[in-house]
Design an enzyme around this catalytic site. Sequence first.
Site, PDB file in Angstrom:
ATOM      1  N   ASP A  91       0.801  -1.229   0.000  1.00 35.46           N
ATOM      2  CA  ASP A  91       0.000   0.000   0.000  1.00 35.46           C
ATOM      3  C   ASP A  91       0.833   1.278   0.000  1.00 35.46           C
ATOM      4  OD1 ASP A  91       0.732  -0.912   2.603  1.00 35.46           O
ATOM      5  OD2 ASP A  91      -0.664   0.490   3.512  1.00 35.46           O
ATOM      6  N   GLU A 148      -0.571  -2.134   5.052  1.00 36.95           N
ATOM      7  CA  GLU A 148       0.346  -2.091   6.202  1.00 36.95           C
ATOM      8  C   GLU A 148       0.243  -0.770   6.945  1.00 36.95           C
ATOM      9  OE1 GLU A 148       3.395  -1.024   8.728  1.00 36.95           O
ATOM     10  OE2 GLU A 148       3.359  -0.109   6.752  1.00 36.95           O
ATOM     11  N   GLU A 149       0.042   0.310   6.183  1.00 34.14           N
ATOM     12  CA  GLU A 149       0.005   1.646   6.814  1.00 34.14           C
ATOM     13  C   GLU A 149      -1.266   1.828   7.639  1.00 34.14           C
ATOM     14  OE1 GLU A 149       2.502   3.542   6.766  1.00 34.14           O
ATOM     15  OE2 GLU A 149       3.652   3.141   4.950  1.00 34.14           O
ATOM     16  N   ARG A 188      18.840  -7.509  13.360  1.00 33.25           N
ATOM     17  CA  ARG A 188      19.153  -7.891  14.744  1.00 33.25           C
ATOM     18  C   ARG A 188      18.151  -8.943  15.200  1.00 33.25           C
ATOM     19  NH1 ARG A 188      17.166  -5.744  19.119  1.00 33.25           N
ATOM     20  NH2 ARG A 188      19.121  -4.921  19.929  1.00 33.25           N
ATOM     21  N   HIS A 375       7.651   8.739   4.387  1.00 33.22           N
ATOM     22  CA  HIS A 375       6.403   9.492   4.566  1.00 33.22           C
ATOM     23  C   HIS A 375       6.583  10.981   4.243  1.00 33.22           C
ATOM     24  CE1 HIS A 375       4.309   6.241   7.260  1.00 33.22           C
ATOM     25  NE2 HIS A 375       5.133   5.709   6.372  1.00 33.22           N
TER      26      HIS A 375
END
Length: 402
Positions: A91, A148-149, A188, A375
């Site tokens: 998205d 996802e946003e 990580r 963004h």
Amino acid sequence: MVATSLSPYPVDTSRIRAAIQALQPELVEWRRQLHQKPELGFREQLTATFIAQKLDEWGIKHQTGIAQTGIVAIIQGDRSGSVLGIRADMDALPIQEENDVPYKSQHDGVMHACGHDGHVTIALGTAYYLSQHRDFAGTVKIIFQPAEEGPGGAKPMIEAGVLKNPDVDAIIGLHLWNNLPLGTIGVRSGALMAAVELFNCTIIGKGGHGAIPQQTIDSIVVASQVVTALQTIVARNVDPTESAVVTVGKLNAGTAHNVIAATAKMSGTVRYFNPQFDGFFKQRIEQVVGGICQSHGASYELEYYSLYPPVINDERIASLVRSIAETVIESPLGIVPECQTMGGEDMSFFLQEVPGCYFFLGSANADRDLAYPHHHPRFNFDETALGMGVEIFVRCVEQYCR
Ligand code: NI
């Protein structure tokens, strides 16, 4: 002194590298096509059509329309083995693009300002390569995930069964990352990204004349105390060796200089890495708001939402990704373990179900003016990272499915 090459992407004569470098112009082409047609969460119809057409073209089995616009592609190796999931979000964001590039967004007010066009491209490149080179043991499931946003497509995709039949043993995913330069990889084990929670709170007092406060309950005074007291949750209730943040990002009240406001509204967000804090902040915020309101005779309404849990990487899969990343970028300096961010990601829902690793692929290149933050209306990334992403995914498949 002999000058040494500082290319972030050194020469490699392997078959994988050669094939992926040959694919690079197409990766750029796909990414730019996707970039021109950005779509908001759960409305990724053009994006889904683009993906499905490519998969059809390459003869890759896939299912569309999962959690509305999601797609799952299945690529089988030439012998049986483990099932590795690869997740890419699809998205875009409600942002008006300010880049002056030929492949600028054609959708008014919508922009791929987070790099998800690149994620789809990298997943497609991986699918294409694997469909042409099936000499691995097992199955790769590529999960193209909507929204996802927000409001979040991972959870509905899991509920729709994307991790089942065949059952996914481990999952990987990446985010192109302009907080890191091209040629570095942030990986990580343990927590990579934070849990995201948010709240809306209305303090309900009693309005009146600004000069006659004794007849009122001043919602602004109460709200001010609430904002200050909320800061003590992290400062005084959280183990100082843990990380967390409580932010009140919005506070609205009042209409005039001589009117005591009857209500004050605030909104905020909570972030933390340790899953043990699930439920803790909700409870503490309610106690703080409730206690302060009670002491002033005010009342309140509190809405609290837990959006995404923290992104927690599995140690074994993270070290697999790390060792592969080291071969792809061929510099131990390129691995950045100090890459935690309080940003959130719904990849976390997949990682709650199966062990896996989410990592950041450095994509900023300040020399080419490709270093704006995610963004931002001028966000753009160095497309060299596309091939790197494909290579890391492909090598993960070869290592994991062997
Ligand atoms: Ni993103």
